[in-house]
Structures are given as C-alpha cells and as structure tokens.
Design a protein around this motif. Structure first.
Motif, PDB file in Angstrom:
ATOM      1  N   HIS A  96       3.186 -11.771   0.911  1.00 20.01           N
ATOM      2  CA  HIS A  96       2.685 -10.472   1.366  1.00 20.01           C
ATOM      3  C   HIS A  96       2.345  -9.564   0.194  1.00 20.01           C
ATOM      4  O   HIS A  96       1.544  -8.643   0.342  1.00 20.01           O
ATOM      5  N   TYR A  97       2.935  -9.830  -0.966  1.00 19.78           N
ATOM      6  CA  TYR A  97       2.659  -9.040  -2.171  1.00 19.78           C
ATOM      7  C   TYR A  97       1.634  -9.710  -3.082  1.00 19.78           C
ATOM      8  O   TYR A  97       1.429  -9.273  -4.219  1.00 19.78           O
ATOM      9  N   GLY A  98       1.006 -10.793  -2.594  1.00 24.97           N
ATOM     10  CA  GLY A  98      -0.037 -11.451  -3.375  1.00 24.97           C
ATOM     11  C   GLY A  98       0.500 -12.311  -4.498  1.00 24.97           C
ATOM     12  O   GLY A  98      -0.208 -12.567  -5.479  1.00 24.97           O
ATOM     13  N   GLY A 149       5.082   0.870  -9.233  1.00 26.55           N
ATOM     14  CA  GLY A 149       4.384   1.786 -10.119  1.00 26.55           C
ATOM     15  C   GLY A 149       2.931   1.935  -9.749  1.00 26.55           C
ATOM     16  O   GLY A 149       2.281   2.938 -10.098  1.00 26.55           O
ATOM     17  N   VAL A 150       2.388   0.945  -9.047  1.00 26.44           N
ATOM     18  CA  VAL A 150       1.003   0.994  -8.596  1.00 26.44           C
ATOM     19  C   VAL A 150       0.934   0.365  -7.204  1.00 26.44           C
ATOM     20  O   VAL A 150       1.506  -0.696  -6.967  1.00 26.44           O
ATOM     21  N   ASN A 151       0.263   1.029  -6.290  1.00 27.86           N
ATOM     22  CA  ASN A 151       0.094   0.494  -4.938  1.00 27.86           C
ATOM     23  C   ASN A 151      -1.255  -0.194  -4.813  1.00 27.86           C
ATOM     24  O   ASN A 151      -2.213   0.142  -5.506  1.00 27.86           O
ATOM     25  N   ALA A 172       0.813  -1.217   0.000  1.00 32.81           N
ATOM     26  CA  ALA A 172       0.000   0.000   0.000  1.00 32.81           C
ATOM     27  C   ALA A 172       0.846   1.266   0.000  1.00 32.81           C
ATOM     28  O   ALA A 172       0.383   2.329  -0.440  1.00 32.81           O
ATOM     29  N   THR A 173       2.097   1.158   0.492  1.00 28.13           N
ATOM     30  CA  THR A 173       2.934   2.357   0.630  1.00 28.13           C
ATOM     31  C   THR A 173       4.273   2.240  -0.082  1.00 28.13           C
ATOM     32  O   THR A 173       5.057   3.188  -0.058  1.00 28.13           O
TER      33      THR A 173
END
Length: 574
Positions: free
Chosen positions: A485-487, A358-360, A352-353
């Motif tokens: 954690h990053y899917g 390039g995209v959160n 998210a942060t």
C-alpha cells in the motif's frame, strides 16, 4: 432568467425535473459546447432580443420549440450526476469480540490491529459490535479518563467457590462499544503478557468475566467472536456453566491468529481456577498429553466455527510441520475451519494523509515522491544519501519464526555498493547482536534500529524500495500488505498469508506484485533478492509499474469484513 436566454432554454427550464436537488446539480454543469453556442447567439443577434419578445410571446413560441427535434439544450438527464451505488445491506447481526489486546488501548502484535480494524469494518456491514477487553493499567490515561462506569458484581470462579470482583468500564469510539473488565488483582501489571504462571489464572478469569458481564448488561449477541488462547475457554464456559443462562444460546467463533501459542498448563491448575467439570478434561477437549490442559484446544472443540487469518494457513495447520501438535485435532474439526485474510486500516495506513511521513504521496506521484522519502530516511538514519541505492527494509519481531537466520546468513552476499539495509525490531538477543554487528561492519549502508518505533516504521515503509518477510511460517502478516500500500515491493516466502497476498513477479508477462521463494532456504532468499535488484536496476519501468500496481491493490478490511459477516449469517440462520 438572463436576457440572453433563448425561448428553447425557457421551455427546457419548464421541463426541468421537479426535484430541486437534481435541478441544482444540473444547472451549473453546462457543457463547453453549449456555452460556446450561447455566446455565438448573443454575438450574432444582439439587437433582435426586444422585437422577438414583442412579436412572439413565450407561450406561443413554446409549441414550435417542442416540435423542433434538434433543440440546442442538452438533455438534463445527461447533466445530472450518476446515482451513487450502495451495496445492498445484509441482515443485521450483533457481534461481541473477546480478546486480550486492541489498538490503540494496548497492542503487542497483529491481534491488536485485527481487534480494532475488523469491528470498525463490521459496523459498515450492518452489525452491532461490542469489544470486551481487560482493563490493563498500561492503557493510556487519555482513554482511561473517558471510560464510563457501567456496573460491578462478584463472580464465583474457582473450584473451591472463591469469588472475584468484576467491574465494567465502557468507552465508545467509531460506532464500536468497548467494555473493559476491571480487576486490579489480575490486570495491574504493566504489560498484557508476563508468564504462564500469572497469565493462566488471569485469562481464565477474563474469559468467564466477559460472559458474566454480557449477562449482567443484558446484551445478548448473535455471535461471540473469540480470539486466540487467551479467550480459548470462552466457548467451554459458554456450553457448560453458562448453558442455561441468557447468553447460552449465542453462537461462538474462535479465530486462531498464531497456533504456536495455546495456553497449555497442568490440569490441576486449570481445573482449580476454572471450576470446570471433570468431563471437559478429556483427550477430545482440554486434555493434552498425559498431564496438561490446553485452553485453545478446548475452545476449538466447543466453538461453532473456527477461523484463521488466511486460506493457506488454514491448510498448513492441519499438517504435522505447522500444526504445533494440534494438526490431528484440527483435521477432525476441519469441517468448521475457514481461512480469511486480514486487511489493513486505510485510516491509519494512508500515504496521502500519514502525518508520520516527511512527504505524502499517492499513486499519481509515487515514483517521484518515494525518492524524496528515501533521501529523508537515509538522512535520518545516517546512511549514505544516494538515490541510486536499493534500500531493503526489515520490520519484524526478531524471532526465529520470522526467518531471520536466513537473513543473517546472506547479508554479506547482499551488501555491495548499490545496496542498503534498514532493520527495525526487538526480540531474541542472538538476532539483536548479529544485526548490531552488521551495522558496524557496513557503516553507512546498514542501520539496525533495535527498538520498536511506530513513526520510524511508517518512514521505512515509505522510504524503502523493498521489504523482506522471509518467515518460517506466517499466519497472515500485515507488513507485506502495508508495504504494498506504500509502494514498497515485498520479498516473501510462500507460506500462510504471504502466499495468499503476494503474487510472484513473472518476467515474461510483466505481472505480479512481489518476489517470492518457496522452500525455507537461504540460497532461495538470496536469489529472490537478486531477482528484485536485477529488475530494479535493468528494467526500472517494469519496477515502477509494479509499484503503482501494488498501491492500487485493495488490501483494506472491506472484503474480509464481508466474508466474516457471511460466516456470522451462516452460523445464525433465521
């Protein structure tokens, strides 16, 4: 009070709690039903406000309202926020970490991450924490310029009485105190590790200087927590040359991050540089074979507690296959051996942060945003931009430990019109060359980044659909934790921390958080990848559920820090 308030509300206001903060929190949280009731009351009786005030003063009306059981005002208790839960604090302990690297000052692998993240997590567990590191010249100037001089002295080191300068420079960050041992003769090299001829004297000096610095600063910890062979002689020095000093009564823990590296060199060299007594160079302590001394082995003998970075690895290293010729020694000391899985730092690894992306995204929009992250990754790396492609990531040191011979063997069988592979890392020339070959053979669908690029690693974690970790052995592993954690779904071999952290997907129960294989075999790795691809293309909703399940899994340092704190308390009963 507003003119539209009823007498009941005035009485309720009198009953409001005396705590001003509670009243303030409760007042703005009127329910929708209450607001509607107030509006209707105002609409029905707009003209009765003044006469009611004349005939029935507030003081007389109060008793009547108090007896009315169905007051229109909701109890204030329901409106107040629930009290925040605070975990009970365990007794305070002071801990000193001694190790050869620590992010962000210097990092070559997972040890650097642990030396940074675990002390920071322990501060939240009611610990005073100090970290002692070498002051390498490669530490960025932005940190060097903020260091404060704490003092200096000369220390006897060698068997012939040769002494060396010890300087202490200090830096405080996130509640952790970092003390750097300063000596140009040992730490002027650009990299922390060069070769054993230079590294053995360097880390013998560092281990003794760290203890001497603690005595000099009069900061005596409850527990000294050493890491890997570079700090292996600290327990030995502590129980011999420092036994009758202030620091001599501290308990000491030694953590094995990778048993393959042990600090082995001939006995005369280590005996000269350390000045240690002859009796520690026996088969039960430092001696290895006929002619060598093993710094890690000596530390294992003299420490109070041994830990390693996963429960499975703690068992594996007591076997001949994984034990690196120390399995019998570790079995002998198994009573003080524990395994605790590492975590990752959510301040650094947070989708998210994360400013490197390039995209959160987060768990609420990961299914859509990961497609965007994939397209950005494909564009940046020159791959065919296609949402339909199954993108496999590999972020690793390119060595035989990481199972790369298995990957090399099956890439031709993996590649089809539906698959892309992204590789990031450096290491052995044979793997670097083979991955360059595959990039040329499958242009547009294989990208081999033979480099280490922190920003690109973050983008691969976010943009890939799956991540390969087919290691021959893996004490803990951080890549699979970051991937989850990053899917990004991990595909791993069931060894060490990979086995402890990745639950194999079960097609019948639709549960699990990755794909696994057991024996070290290329065919089994290929089967695991094909199972992942099958689920991705034929049961996408099950895949998407696993993505969200992995992002929701707690892989932070909080749980691990609590386990370490419990061991510190066990070592220092009061």
């Amino acid at each position: 009070m507003k003119a539209s308030e009823t007498a009941a509300e005035k009485t309720a206001a009198k009953k409001a709690p005396a705590n001003k903060a509670e009243t303030k929190a409760a007042e703005p949280k009127k329910t929708a039903a209450k607001k509607t009731a107030e509006k209707k009351t105002a609409e029905k009786k707009p003209a009765e406000k003044k006469p009611a005030a004349k005939k029935a003063p507030a003081k007389k009306a109060a008793p009547v309202i108090e007896e009315t059981p169905a007051a229109p005002t909701a109890p204030v208790v329901e409106e107040a926020p629930a009290p925040e839960y605070h975990e009970p604090e365990t007794p305070r302990r002071s801990i000193c970490f001694i190790g050869s690297e620590c992010y962000p000052f210097v990092k070559t692998g997972g040890l650097g991450d642990v030396m940074y993240a675990l002390p920071k997590a322990l501060v939240k567990q009611n610990c005073d924490v100090k970290v002692i590191l070498p002051r390498y010249k490669s530490i960025p100037w932005e940190y060097q310029e903020k260091m404060i001089y704490r003092g200096a002295f000369h220390m006897d080191l060698c068997a012939d009485g040769r002494s060396f300068y010890v300087g202490i420079m200090e830096y405080v960050w996130d509640g952790v105190v970092y003390d750097f041992i300063d000596n140009d003769e040992f730490f002027s090299y650009g990299n922390p590790y060069t070769n054993l001829i230079d590294d053995i004297p360097r880390y013998i000096y560092f281990g003794k200087a760290a203890l001497a610095a603690l005595n000099y600063m009069d900061w005596i910890p409850d527990v000294i927590h050493c890491h890997d062979w570079q700090a292996g002689l600290v327990p030995v020095f502590l129980r011999t040359q420092f036994a009758n000093t202030a620091i001599g009564h501290a308990a000491v823990m030694l953590t094995i991050h990778n048993l393959r590296f042990q600090g082995i060199y001939n006995i005369p060299t280590i005996k000269y540089w350390s000045g240690l007594p002859d009796y520690v160079f026996n088969k039960d302590a430092l001696k290895q074979g006929y002619e060598d001394a093993n710094m890690l082995k000596g530390g294992l003998t003299y420490c109070n507690m041994i830990t390693t970075v996963s429960g499975t690895y703690a068992g594996e290293i007591q076997t001949s296959f994984y034990g690196e010729k120390l399995d019998d020694h570790l079995r002998y000391h198994s009573g003080k051996l524990r395994g605790i899985v590492n975590g990752i730092d959510y301040d650094i690894w947070n989708t998210a942060t994360d400013s490197r992306l390039g995209v959160n995204y987060d768990i609420t929009n990961v299914l859509e945003k990961k497609k965007e992250a994939k397209r950005m990754l494909q564009e940046e790396l020159g791959l065919e931009q296609d949402d339909h492609k199954f993108v496999i990531g590999l972020i690793s040191r390119l060595t035989n430990q990481k199972g790369l011979d298995l990957v090399n063997a099956i890439i031709p069988q993996i590649m089809d019109e539906h698959t892309q592979i992204v590789i990031l890392g450096t290491g052995d020339a044979e793997y670097e060359d083979s991955f360059r070959y595959y990039e040329n053979a499958y242009k547009g669908n294989v990208c081999s980044n033979i480099m280490y690029d922190e920003t690109r690693s973050h983008k691969i974690y976010a943009g890939a659909d799956a991540l390969l970790v087919p290691s021959l052995f893996e004490p803990c592993g951080l890549t699979q934790l970051i991937a989850m954690h990053y899917g990004t779904i991990p595909i791993v071999r069931e060894t060490g921390g990979l086995k402890d952290t990745v639950e194999p997907y079960n097609v019948y129960t639709n549960w699990g958080n990755g794909f696994t294989f057991d024996n070290y075999d290329a065919g089994l790795l290929l089967d695991a990848i094909n199972r992942a691809k099958t689920l991705y293309f034929t049961n996408r909703w099950c895949w998407d559920e696993m993505v969200q399940r992995d992002m929701d899994k707690d892989v932070s340092w909080d749980s691990s820090a609590r386990q370490y704190k419990q061991l510190y308390l066990e070592m220092t009963p009061r």
